[in-house]
Design an enzyme around this catalytic site. Structure first.
Site, PDB file in Angstrom:
ATOM      1  N   ASP A   1       0.931  -0.981   0.070  1.00 58.12           N
ATOM      2  CA  ASP A   1       0.002   0.021   0.069  1.00 58.12           C
ATOM      3  C   ASP A   1       0.813   1.243   0.092  1.00 58.12           C
ATOM      4  OD1 ASP A   1      -2.340   1.420   0.009  1.00 58.12           O
ATOM      5  OD2 ASP A   1      -2.471   1.664   2.286  1.00 58.12           O
TER       6      ASP A   1
ATOM      7  N   TRP B   1      -0.333  12.456   3.371  1.00 56.60           N
ATOM      8  CA  TRP B   1      -0.786  13.332   2.339  1.00 56.60           C
ATOM      9  C   TRP B   1      -0.365  15.010   3.056  1.00 56.60           C
ATOM     10  CZ3 TRP B   1      -3.325  17.067   5.066  1.00 56.60           C
ATOM     11  CH2 TRP B   1      -4.079  16.682   6.321  1.00 56.60           C
TER      12      TRP B   1
ATOM     13  N   HIS C   1     -16.845   1.811  12.503  1.00 59.01           N
ATOM     14  CA  HIS C   1     -17.209   1.722  14.123  1.00 59.01           C
ATOM     15  C   HIS C   1     -16.109   1.062  14.761  1.00 59.01           C
ATOM     16  CE1 HIS C   1     -21.436   2.709  13.280  1.00 59.01           C
ATOM     17  NE2 HIS C   1     -21.444   1.821  12.186  1.00 59.01           N
TER      18      HIS C   1
HETATM   19 CA    CA Z   1      -3.798   3.506  -0.670  1.00 56.77          CA
END
Ligand code: CA
Length: 700
Positions: free
Chosen positions: A323, A410, A623
């Site tokens: 990722d 970011w 949740h």
């Molecule tokens: Ca990603």
């Protein structure tokens, strides 16, 4: 860890910035045009685009607030942004008005002197679209051009508003209306066009960048970042070339590579630079592809601004398994490296390499680890990372650094042409990755990472070893010598975007609510303010009538798992010298203990376990009791659901009874019987937690 990859000789920094305007220069009344955006560096007083100028250096020439005067900095005023969700925007300032966004893509125009809200535009995002957002319903801000304000919305629209009134002028759906796409990033202006990306590479999406005519909203071009079905014509030659780096039927899951944050424009080169997300699903095995590079995922891509043609790419993580989106901030600068002036772009990548790339050619200049890294051992002579085979996820699990949240994410970075330093939040961390649900089936209506959230096997203990790896800090990085110049260690994991100024100051907020000014040359703490809630966004600065202001949005994103983060209402905080405003107290209090349930749902122990797996698969993403928006009460902690809520549980989960509040229907995913198992699991969790807290109370 091998520090560097390419040896660079002695180098100096070019001063490439023109003369600075004077503090409080008169604001102009003409519309904001291409020339004004190109010359934004010379305008000291305003903040006209996401990164202040096209270079996105986020360095302001303002210096009324400097290392001597900053001790007098105080709150001038604040605005309640009416949300407990995350705030990530950088406000823009033009003609005495601040333009910013809140959660759910709501746009605000605010008097930049007084804090009076001039107008507010709620684009009315359907709340159940939150299902298609990985990391909270955030927005990073607007673009200004001509007489309009542009915003991308969570449900994939690009909306143009009248700058004076906030009235909608045009709106286009930029993403497939029924697809799991979202927009969280800020639009940018490039040569009279509004350029907008999209998010979604944890879902079955095919990432693309779009450019619209600013005046009309007509599509000028669209550039896909991964190839589509090869039995159909490729949209451009670059995609035909990219298709050779994929195998299997990647296009069925879309491929990923969504350009969800940086879009940086160099008008002289007519290039737009974007960073692309991970390939989808996360693991190459699930993409049917063990060896391929999967272009142009996890890449920095240069696109011709006038035509949309892909000009060059540099892939930061070929064949990504971790990722490692390449969607961190991109900063442009003109540097002298090895005695040669170079037009570069810089990016602190999620994968912990800090890249300096020739932005004319795409050639790698340097790639240097700036945080803990185990996935790679260096970069080879061709510019490819040398992958550590032990970092590939296996059935036994691999602990990998950086974690999936990245060494940097970011949060905007700033670059001072005076100090020659790049200022950035850094996180050391690790994640336990294990191979994947063997029964994994692509569900185009849901997440497609390929993780098995039901996994609770022997590897669980390994996770405990991750906590000590996690550390956060502010770093000043020299991209020419590729060395850290200084660092400030933070108590928590996460800190926010940075702003640097000609006052020799770097401003940065932290997850624990500290908003601070550091000396840009050596990191000395000069000033600190308690914002009462965590800060993730970047500060900006502007001047009106001879007064310099510093503004920052305070509110932590919803999904972070950092115990040091402080929760509370999202606010815009604006500071000036001798500011005397008081911040209203934070009304969010720590949650009371979970009461023991007064009733049961019939289920066997095996069904409770099965319910736990289903909870992990479908419910935990929002949740999760450890997430900020659950702890602050913005999203319910299901362990607190009372008997009346349980009486309508199935109507909520399958029937969509709370769709307007953001709870989508899972009728396609979860059967009635499975709803019962989830309820039984939730009640069992409540029972366990309440008995633990009762036992603890009894001990006193
Ligand atoms: Ca990603």
């Amino acid at each position: 860890m091998s520090p560097i990859l390419r040896t660079l000789g002695r180098a100096t920094l070019a001063i490439g910035i023109g003369s600075f305007g004077l503090l409080g220069a008169c604001s102009r009344s003409h519309d904001l045009d291409d020339a004004a955006l190109r010359d934004a560096d010379a305008d000291s007083a305003e903040w006209l685009s996401y990164g202040r100028t096209y270079s996105e250096q986020r360095h302001s020439p303002l210096k009324q607030i400097d290392e001597a005067s900053v001790s007098r900095l105080g709150l001038a005023w604040s605005v309640d942004m009416q949300t407990l969700r995350g705030l990530e925007a950088t406000p823009l300032e033009r003609d005495g008005v601040l333009y910013t966004t809140s959660a759910w893509s709501v746009v605000y125009a605010i008097d930049a002197r007084t804090g009076k809200v001039l107008w507010r535009h709620d684009p009315g995002v359907p709340k159940d679209h939150a299902k298609f957002v990985c990391c909270d319903v955030v927005n990073r801000g607007v673009a200004l051009y001509g007489d309009k304000v542009y915003v991308g919305t969570i449900d994939g629209r690009l909306v143009a508003l009248d700058r004076k009134t906030g009235a909608p002028v045009w709106s286009v759906q930029t993403t497939p209306i029924d697809g799991p796409y979202a927009i969280t990033g800020a639009p940018r202006i490039a040569g009279g066009k509004v350029v907008i990306g999209n998010a979604g590479s944890e879902y079955a999406v095919r990432g693309f960048l779009s450019a619209y005519q600013a005046e009309t909203g007509d599509l000028a071009w669209r550039t896909y970042l991964v190839p589509g079905d090869p039995s159909k014509p490729f949209e451009q030659d670059a995609l035909r070339r990219a298709a050779a780096s994929w195998s299997g039927q990647w296009y069925k899951a879309g491929g990923g590579a969504s350009p969800w944050d940086p879009i940086v424009y160099d008008p002289a080169l007519d290039l737009v630079y974007v960073g692309t997300a991970n390939a989808n699903p996360w693991y190459p095995e699930l993409r049917g592809d063990k060896e391929g590079d999967n272009l142009y995922a996890s890449s920095i891509v240069a696109i011709r601004a006038s035509t949309g043609e892909i000009v060059w790419h540099y892939q930061t993580t070929p064949g990504d398994s971790w990722d490692y989106d390449a969607t961190q901030p991109i900063t442009l600068a003109d540097l002298v490296i090895d005695g040669r002036p170079r037009k570069v772009l810089m990016q602190p990548n999620k994968n912990a390499f800090l890249y300096v790339i020739d932005r004319e050619t795409g050639k790698l200049i340097s790639a240097t680890p700036y945080a803990s890294m185990t996935w790679a051992t260096g970069i080879d002579s061709s510019g490819r990372p040398i992958v550590n085979p032990a970092a590939r996820p296996t059935a036994m699990g691999a602990i990998v650094s950086p974690a999936d949240y990245g060494a940097h994410n970011w949060n905007p970075t700033s670059f001072s042409p005076t100090t020659g330093l790049l200022y950035l939040a850094v996180t050391d961390g690790g994640v336990l990755l294990h191979v994947v649900d063997p029964k994994f089936k692509l569900n185009p209506n849901d997440r497609t990472m390929g993780l098995d959230p039901r996994y609770a096997g022997p590897l669980k203990a390994k996770r405990d070893s991750l906590a000590p790896l996690a550390k956060g800090r502010l770093v000043a990085w020299n991209p020419v010598t590729h060395r850290e110049a200084w660092r400030v260690d933070h108590p928590g994991l996460r800190s926010g975007g940075t702003l640097s100024t000609a006052g020799n100051i770097v401003f940065q907020g932290r997850g624990d609510g500290s908003f601070a000014a550091y000396r840009a040359t050596d990191g000395k703490l000069l000033w600190q303010y308690d914002a009462q809630v965590g800060i993730a966004a970047a500060p900006m600065t502007y001047a009106i009538d001879g007064v310099q202001y510093v503004a920052v949005l305070a509110a932590p994103p919803g999904y972070y798992l950092d115990p040091k983060i402080r929760l509370g209402p999202g606010r815009l905080l604006v500071f000036a010298l001798d500011g005397k405003a008081a911040l209203p107290p934070n009304p969010v209090r720590p949650a009371t203990p979970i009461p023991p349930p007064t009733f049961t749902v019939k289920a066997t122990p095996a069904e409770i376990t099965e319910g736990g797996g289903l909870f992990g698969m479908y419910c935990r993403r929002c949740h999760n009791p450890d997430f900020n928006y659950v702890k602050s009460g913005s999203i319910p902690d299901l362990r607190r659901a009372n008997e009346a809520t349980h009486a309508t549980f199935e109507q909520i989960v399958r029937g969509g009874a709370r769709r307007t509040l953001g709870m989508p229907s899972f009728a396609k995913d979860i059967s009635s019987d499975q709803v019962r198992m989830i309820e039984a699991y939730v009640l069992d969790q409540a029972r366990q937690v309440s008995s633990v807290s009762r036992a603890a109370e009894g001990g006193h």
